[in-house]
Structures are given as structure tokens and as C-alpha cells.
Design an enzyme around this catalytic site. Structure first.
Site, mmCIF file in Angstrom:
data_model
loop_
_atom_site.group_PDB
_atom_site.id
_atom_site.type_symbol
_atom_site.label_atom_id
_atom_site.label_comp_id
_atom_site.label_asym_id
_atom_site.label_seq_id
_atom_site.Cartn_x
_atom_site.Cartn_y
_atom_site.Cartn_z
ATOM 1 N N ASP A 63 -6.757 1.289 -28.311
ATOM 2 C CA ASP A 63 -7.877 1.159 -29.122
ATOM 3 C C ASP A 63 -8.415 2.882 -28.848
ATOM 4 O O ASP A 63 -9.077 3.103 -28.065
ATOM 5 C CB ASP A 63 -9.233 0.407 -28.670
ATOM 6 C CG ASP A 63 -10.466 0.637 -29.426
ATOM 7 O OD1 ASP A 63 -10.278 1.419 -30.523
ATOM 8 O OD2 ASP A 63 -11.274 0.392 -29.050
ATOM 9 N N ASP A 97 -17.496 -4.047 -37.296
ATOM 10 C CA ASP A 97 -17.131 -3.050 -36.119
ATOM 11 C C ASP A 97 -17.752 -1.637 -36.273
ATOM 12 O O ASP A 97 -17.519 -0.747 -37.419
ATOM 13 C CB ASP A 97 -15.684 -2.885 -36.462
ATOM 14 C CG ASP A 97 -14.906 -2.127 -35.180
ATOM 15 O OD1 ASP A 97 -15.699 -1.421 -34.617
ATOM 16 O OD2 ASP A 97 -13.745 -1.828 -35.378
#
Length: 652
Positions: A25, A206
Site C-alpha cells: 500500500d 477510502d
């Protein structure tokens, strides 16, 4: 019956062999790396036991490079050489960065991508990101005990071709093999879907440090289908921090009864003439972030800041005040949620659950807004900081060939904007519509506009508007070697292919000769997600206006085609008309020539109809002449074959 194990080409694991693959990520503020270890997915910790790596790189004058928490400690001491938020810069030019707050380091304009001036030389955001990826890869190799086969790297769903390509370039610079670029919301849904065995329609909300993504996904028996996606690559937790910083600096001028100042060691009402230095701005931004995080747990906090000259400011901040000063940012995220639901023709009642991703979703104002909008509490079973990395690791493990048939699933991501070509009149012909599942390949036939045309300039564009000027140019290339034919006779098949990473390639082929040209679309870095959101909003809000403009352009193209063919007919067979008939046709041609530059679509239509009707006599006489010439010298026994008519194609 024997079964084949299916994996990426060249990555099939031999029996009992476990290939080392990770999910990364790559975040604006923080980054993480995860892997499947002994059958379970875990985020890999550093030597100090920390899971999170701050996405910060420090370049020292002697060439030393430090990454993460060590680099973060240099932010106040050496702000111009300590680079953070590189993800907001990657794949973008200076003109795209109006939405990025004043940064403590110096940017260098470049036509391909903005760069950063450091004491170790000018660095690109790709190089900065590569340092972060290299650090995460080393952490993983130390923990896993071997070299990595590859990595799945997550990107915001609304990253465009330029930003995705730049991310892959960063991985290549870090000597990492990219198994796939995976959209962050899809990675989060993957983690939740498999952990909870969930089915139905879910929304992934998100909100990270620098980007915001929202995706609507349908989970059915292991198939993860993205129905629609939206977002903003210039909206995240950093913007909430910046609002706190602005609140504090605004108090310098007085007018805030909660602010307490000390000047030359004595209490004062204001702090006149103070301009923050780069180092002071870094320290105040860190304090602002700490205040935001404190208000996640507490109802109030106190910000104490000392300037380089010893002056001080002390300011109390309540959660209620913080919510008020950031409510417009939260509203932006809800507006995007509503847009994604509209795109998917879905309602709030269709959504079974909402997955929160990103550390910024810990803010109570965000959770309250999401719960109020949907009418139920969002899911938070998995740490929002870790869920994306966990999902990416699961996908990496699968692509490396380590999973069994029991772990079978399919990811169907989408392309965020329509892809198409410019056609005559500056119109856009969409080949791949937005929100099409990827990977995807679609083809469409086009044809030539003029007699004898032997080359075609192909202009690839991205966007939702009907006119090419309102869309974003991706690439241009030429197809040459088209055999000279009558206008409309050639058939050129243009194929668009979007791979699993969301990257585009385009090819064009002339079907009679097989001559072909192609391009791997690597657009000049620069399209921001704000541009994408604006394109979508413009496309929705201007749909009726666009259709009128498109109709006008189409009629103008038809009028020019008719005028060109009429001039050609008069030049070759004008003797078939007497003076009165010729004068009438000339008058109609003159009238349509004047109308073709007007914006009155009905008048252009009428002019086309009038000229078409006015040249019917000429067309009939030309046909008679052609038949007489064709039959001249032939007997009734000679065979004549009609050519098959060409399929209707779009004029290019």
C-alpha cells in the site's frame, strides 16, 4: 480428471514451492507491506515493531538517503530536503498542482512531470516513491528470508494512465516486479470479502492521507465486480491538517479569544508580522496533525507552538470547532458517494455494507457523516490503515501461484473514464465506455473522409464530453499505406485494449491490405483526479448542451461532405445542366456554404436537404451517362457483376 494450476505466465509455483510475493500500500502519508505467511495474511513489521512506514524521504548533501521515521525526524531540521506527499505529485505537472498546499520544499517545473530540488540534486516523485518501495521490499525480504518474486502495488481507483505508469516506473526503479496494479478500494473489498464470506453490494469509502476513493462493488461467489468508482486524488487527511494549520495562523492576527500569545516573554494580544519559515511550517503541520488525531479520542485539545525567535501561541481547539471548519471537506466525500450511486443506478437501500479504509476515516466527523447518509454503522473489523495492504497481499499470493482451488476468486475492476477517438468535426467517438470492466479489448470500424486518402491521423482521447476540445488528449499516431479509394470505401479497424493495470494500448489496421500501426499509450504526465471528476460533472451537467453541439457538428460535417461531392460532380459533369439549372444549383451551393459556419442546426439541415433535392436531376443524368459509358461496346451476353456495398462505417 487432472487439473491445471493457473497462474501468471512464468510464475507457476512448483509443487510444495512457495513463491515470496507481497502486497504494498503505497500511501501519501504512510505505506505498508504485507504478505501471506503460513497461510495467513499479515502486515510485516520493521525491526522496531512498527507496521507503518511514513512516506517520507530525506536527501542529505553527502548523498545519504533515509526513509520513514528516521527521515521524518529531519523534517523540521531540514524541510527543503525532506520530501513527503510525493504521491500527490507523481505523474503531474506544475499546472496541475494548484490544489496542493504550499509545500516546504522547492518544486521544479518540467513539461513531463514536476520535480523536486534537493541538496542531492533534482529528484522526481518517481524517484522518491522508488525509495519508499525499496525500503518496504527490503523489510519484506528480511522477514521472509529470500528475494521477492513480485509485488501487487495499490493505487487510487481514480489514478489515470499517467499516474499508473509513473507508479510502475517507481517500482521498476526499486527493482520490484509488478504483478499487478490494484485499485485500493478493490484491495479493501478483497480483504473484507474473503475474511467475512460476504456477498451483496458493498461500498468502499477510502479516505487516506492525500487521496479519496469510493467504489461500489458487487460480491458474488468469489467474483468482485466494480460497478462504479469515483474519487479525488487531491483530497485526504492532509487537507484536514491544513485546515487546522490555517485556523492557528489566522489567530496570529487576533480576533480569536481562545488564542494566547507570548511575545518577548510577555503576554500579548496578537503576533504581528509573523511569516512562517519552511521549518516552522513543518512543525506547525505536525502539531496540527497531532491535534486532529487527539480530537478523534477527546472532545478538546490544546495546540502549543513556539516560533524560532521564541514567541509562542497557545490555542484550545474543540471537536465541535474542528468539525465546523472541515465540514465542507466531509461534504465533498458524500457528494462523490452520491455520484457513484447514480453512476451504478443504485440507491442507498441497495448497499449492504460500507467498508472504511484509510487512517483519516477514524475521524468521528467522517464516521458520523457516513452513518447518517447510509443509516447504519460502517464496517471497521479490519484496521483501516492495514486493510488495503492485506487485500493486496492476498492478490499477490494468488498471482504468484501459491493458492489452491479453495481460494479462487476473480477481480473485475473498471476504467474510470471513457476512451475514444477524435472523428471529423472535432467529435469524440467513444470506444470503451467508462466503468467498463477491465481487462477489456474493444474494436470499432472507421473509414476515410476524402477520395484517395492514404493516411489517417489517429487521436486518442479520454473523457465524457461529446467534443474533443472538452476531453483530455492521451496520444496521437498515424496509419499510413491506406490504398487510395473513394471516400468511405476504406475500412480501418481501431482496437483499444486496457490491461489489468488499467494501462491502454491502441492499434489501427486497414482491413483490405493488412497495413497496421499501434501505440502503447504513455500520456504526458499530468491528468489529475480533479480533472476526471470535473470531466464527469461536466459530462453530466452539460449532456443536453453537448448533444446539441454534437448534432450541429455532425450536420456541418455532412454539409461539407455534400458540398465537396457537389463541386466534384459539377467539375466533371456540369455540362449536363443547362444555364438555368446550373444557376439554381450554384445558388444552393452558395447558400449552404454560408450556413455551414453558422450555429443554427435546423438551418444547416434545411440547406442540406435543399441542395440534395436540387442536385437530384444532376445525379440522375450522371447515372445515365455512367451506364451508357459502361455499356458502350458490350453485348447483351457480357456478364456484369455489382460490387457488394461497403458496410456502413464512421467517417474519420
Amino acid at each position: 480428471m487432472a487439473l491445471f494450476q493457473i497462474a501468471e505466465p512464468g510464475l507457476s509455483a512448483a509443487p510444495h514451492e512457495h513463491r515470496l510475493a507481497v502486497g504494498i500500500d503505497l500511501g501519501t502519508t504512510n505505506s505498508l507491506v504485507a504478505s501471506v505467511i503460513s497461510g495467513s495474511t499479515e502486515v510485516i513489521l520493521d525491526e522496531g515493531g512498527a507496521a507503518i512506514l511514513p512516506s517520507v524521504v530525506h536527501y542529505a548533501a553527502d548523498g545519504t538517503v533515509t526513509v520513514g521515521a528516521v527521515a521524518l525526524r529531519d523534517a523540521s531540521r531540514d524541510p527543503k530536503n525532506t520530501i513527503s506527499s510525493a504521491k500527490r505529485l507523481i505523474g503531474r505537472t506544475m499546472k496541475d498542482l494548484a490544489d496542493v498546499h504550499n509545500l516546504p520544499y522547492d518544486l521544479v517545473d518540467d513539461p513531463s512531470m514536476v520535480r523536486i530540488a534537493t541538496s542531492a540534486g533534482v529528484k522526481s516523485p518517481v524517484e522518491v516513491s522508488a525509495e519508499i518501495l525499496r525500503s518496504l521490499a527490503k523489510r519484506a525480504e528480511d522477514r521472509l528470508g529470500g528475494d521477492l518474486t513480485g509485488a501487487v502495488i495499490t493505487v487510487p481507483a481514480y489514478f489515470d494512465d499517467a499516474q499508473r505508469q509513473a507508479t510502475k516506473d517507481a517500482a521498476r526503479l526499486a527493482n520490484l516486479t509488478v504483478l499487478r496494479l490494484l485499485n485500493e478500494p478493490t484491495a479493501a473489498a478483497l480483504a473484507y470479502g474473503l475474511d467475512n464470506g460476504a456477498e451483496g453490494t458493498y461500498m468502499v469509502y477510502d479516505l487516506g492521507g492525500g487521496t479519496f476513493d469510493v467504489s461500489l462493488l458487487k460480491l458474488t461467489r468469489g467474483v468482485f465486480e466494480v460497478l462504479a468508482t469515483g474519487g479525488n486524488s487531491a483530497l485526504g487527511g492532509d487537507d484536514f491538517d491544513h485546515r487546522v494549520l490555517c485556523h492557528v495562523t489566522e489567530s496570529f492576527r487576533g480576533g480569536n479569544p481562545k488564542a494566547r500569545f507570548t511575545v518577548d516573554g510577555k503576554p500579548a494580544d496578537t503576533l504581528p508580522g509573523h511569516i512562517l519559515s519552511a521549518a516552522e511550517k513543518r512543525r506547525l503541520m505536525a502539531l496540527s496533525r497531532a491535534a486532529k488525531e487527539a480530537l478523534t479520542k477527546d472532545e478538546s485539545t490544546c495546540i502549543r507552538f513556539a516560533f524560532d525567535n521564541g514567541d509562542e501561541v497557545e490555542l484550545d481547539l474543540t471537536r465541535e470547532e474542528f468539525d465546523a471548519m472541515t465540514c465542507h471537506l466531509v461534504r465533498k466525500t458524500i457528494d462523490t458517494v452520491e455520484a457513484v450511486l447514480r453512476d451504478a443506478s443504485a440507491g442507498v437501500s441497495d448497499v449492504r455494507g460500507v467498508v472504511l479504509v484509510g487512517g483519516a476515516t477514524r475521524m468521528p466527523c467522517v464516521r458520523t457523516a457516513v452513518e447518517k447518509f447510509f443509516g447504519f454503522a460502517p464496517l471497521d473489523d479490519i484496521d483501516p490503515d492495514k486493510v488495503v495492504a492485506i487485500g493486496a497481499a492476498m492478490q499477490a499470493n494468488k498471482l504468484a501461484g501459491n493458492t489452491s482451488g479453495d481460494d479462487d476468486w476473480l477481480l473485475l475492476d473498471v476504467t474510470p473514464l471513457s476512451l475514444g477517438l477524435e472523428t471529423m468535426g472535432g467529435l469524440v467517438e467513444k470506444v470503451i465506455p467508462r466503468n467498463s470492466a477491465i481487462p477489456v479489448a474493444l474494436a470499432q470500424d472507421f473509414t476515410t473522409f476524402r477520395d484517395g486518402q492514404t493516411a489517417m491521423a489517429i487521436h486518442v482521447v479520454q473523457g465524457e464530453r461529446e467534443l474533443v476540445d472538452a476531453c483530455r488528449s492521451l496520444a496521437r499516431f498515424e496509419l499510413r499505406g491506406i490504398p487510395p479509394m473513394a471516400a468511405g470505401a476504406a475500412r480501418i479497424r481501431v482496437t483499444f485494449q486496457v490491461d489489468a493495470d488499467g494501462l491502454l494500448s491502441v492499434s489501427a489496421r486497414e482491413m483490405t491490405t493488412g497495413v497496421e500501426a499501434s501505440i502503447q499509450v504513455k500520456p504526458s504526465y499530468g491528468l489529475s483526479d480533479d480533472d476526471i471528476v470535473r470531466m464527469l460533472q461536466d459530462g453530466n451537467g452539460s449532456a443536453e448542451e453537448d448533444m446539441r453541439a454534437r448534432e450541429l457538428r455532425e450536420q456541418q460535417v455532412e454539409a461539407r461532405r455534400l458540398l465537396e461531392s457537389t463541386h466534384s460532380a459539377l467539375a466533371s459533369d456540369g455540362d449536363l445542366l443547362d444555364d438555368a439549372e446550373r444557376a439554381e444549383v450554384d445558388a444552393l451551393v452558395e447558400r449552404l456554404t454560408a450556413l455551414v459556419i453558422s450555429d443554427d442546426v435546423e438551418a444547416v439541415k434545411a440547406g442540406i436537404e435543399a441542395l440534395t433535392k436540387g442536385t437530384e436531376t444532376l445525379a440522375e443524368r450522371r447515372m445515365d451517362r455512367s451506364i451508357r459509358e459502361a455499356l458502350s461496346g458490350m453485348s447483351v451476353d457480357d456478364e456484369m457483376f455489382d460490387e457488394k456495398p461497403e458496410d456502413e462505417s464512421k467517417n474519420y
